[in-house]
Scaffold this active site. Structure first.
Site, short mmCIF file in Angstrom:
data_model
loop_
_atom_site.label_atom_id
_atom_site.label_comp_id
_atom_site.label_asym_id
_atom_site.label_seq_id
_atom_site.Cartn_x
_atom_site.Cartn_y
_atom_site.Cartn_z
N ASP A 15 0.85 -1.19 0.00
CA ASP A 15 0.00 0.00 0.00
C ASP A 15 0.89 1.24 0.00
OD1 ASP A 15 -2.17 -1.65 0.13
OD2 ASP A 15 -2.55 -1.35 2.26
N ASN A 184 -20.41 -7.60 3.88
CA ASN A 184 -20.95 -6.37 4.46
C ASN A 184 -22.17 -5.95 3.62
OD1 ASN A 184 -19.96 -5.11 2.12
ND2 ASN A 184 -18.17 -4.25 3.15
N ASP A 245 -9.47 4.41 12.96
CA ASP A 245 -9.23 4.08 11.56
C ASP A 245 -9.82 2.70 11.31
OD1 ASP A 245 -8.29 3.56 9.03
OD2 ASP A 245 -6.18 3.86 9.49
N THR A 247 -9.56 0.94 8.55
CA THR A 247 -8.83 0.18 7.54
C THR A 247 -8.46 -1.21 8.06
OG1 THR A 247 -7.86 2.24 6.72
CG2 THR A 247 -6.82 0.19 6.02
N ASP A 251 -10.99 -7.39 7.43
CA ASP A 251 -10.04 -8.51 7.32
C ASP A 251 -9.78 -9.14 8.69
OD1 ASP A 251 -9.80 -7.98 4.59
OD2 ASP A 251 -8.13 -6.61 4.91
#
Length: 300
Positions: A15, A184, A245, A247, A251
């Site tokens: 990333d 989701n 956050d 992010t 996962d």
């Protein structure tokens, strides 16, 4: 006996993140912050999240023979992930180019790179990994035909968990293998397509279950999650935290749920634990850097 609690088959990305005052318009150049490079990709994220929780974890993925590939291998190994299944070469390591503005909104361009070269043949060649794994987890940042090959390569008593992200319509043979399918709200609507009705997540869960998965989990962010199986639909409460956050939280949730299912937990118990793991992950910045240890989850 199984050597691994969890085998993750999926993507591994670098990333590349730049902070900007505002995202550029067409033809415009803007100045940004120093470049930050982080290990990412849904497959690598899930493997690291599970290993941090204490799961014996392996990853089947492909990276390039380059600096980004070495970054990912170092990150995985430092978290305790067995990288025997990480193939090297064939294309550059996958990269996500991310710009983030002061409000936290981002724009992302992904170059799949080596992730797009993880093939069904690679899956079949890793048969010993599948037979050594109690639970196998996958996502859709690798070719769909490779994920279908994963579902057909499972050991007789192992369990398959799929988070279909980024979402797309799924073939019946893949849906039938899922136990559970984890989605989701956005992913649920894409997979339901014309079958989507209303805004009631319980209805989504029931219709998804009717499409063939053995069980379904619908994540609802701060509202917790729903679990659906032949025993009915039940809601799993969220854990209230101050989010910093989000992010990688999905996962972390998927990895935790898959791991706990392998220890013998019921779907509802595993989802409740996964909700706590996801909540712990959002209290820190970043993806892999935010994933909690089992001790941190217990303290939450």
């Amino acid at each position: 006996m199984y050597d691994y609690d969890l085998l993750v088959v999926g993507s591994a990305n670098a990333d590349l993140v730049i902070g900007v005052e505002r995202r550029p318009a067409a033809g415009e150049t803007v100045l940004g912050s120093d470049l930050a490079v982080h290990p990412g990709g849904k497959g690598a994220n899930q493997a690291v999240a599970a290993a941090r929780l204490g799961a014996s974890t392996a990853l089947l993925a492909r990276v390039g023979d380059d600096g980004h590939g070495r970054l990912l291998l170092d990150s995985l190994r430092s978290a305790g992930v067995d990288t025997v299944g990480v193939l090297v070469g064939g294309a550059p390591t996958g990269v996500a180019l991310i710009t983030v503005d002061p409000s936290g909104d981002n724009s992302i361009v992904v170059s799949p790179g080596a992730n797009g070269r993880l093939t069904p043949e690679d899956v079949r060649a890793a048969g010993s990994l599948f037979h050594a794994s109690r639970v196998v987890s996958a996502q859709l940042e690798i070719p769909l035909e490779t994920v279908v090959a994963v579902a057909s390569s499972l050991a007789p008593d192992s369990r398959f968990v799929l988070n279909p992200s980024p979402p797309r319509p799924l073939p019946a043979v893949l849906l039938a293998a899922c136990d559970p399918l984890i989605v989701n709200e956005h992913e649920a609507k894409v997979i339901l397509g014309d079958s989507a009705i209303g805004d009631d997540p319980e209805d989504w869960a029931r219709i998804l279950l009717a499409k063939g998965p053995r069980s379904v989990v619908v994540t609802l962010g701060a509202e917790g999650a729903l679990v659906a199986s032949k025993d009915g639909v039940r809601r799993v409460a969220s854990v209230k935290v101050d989010a910093v956050d989000t992010t990688g939280a999905g996962d972390a949730f998927t990895a935790a749920l898959a791991y706990r299912l392998g220890t013998g937990a019921s779907l509802e118990e595993a989802a409740a634990y996964a909700a706590r793991v996801g909540a712990a992950a959002v209290t820190k910045e970043g993806a892999q850097d935010s994933f909690p240890t089992a001790e941190e989850v217990d303290a939450l």
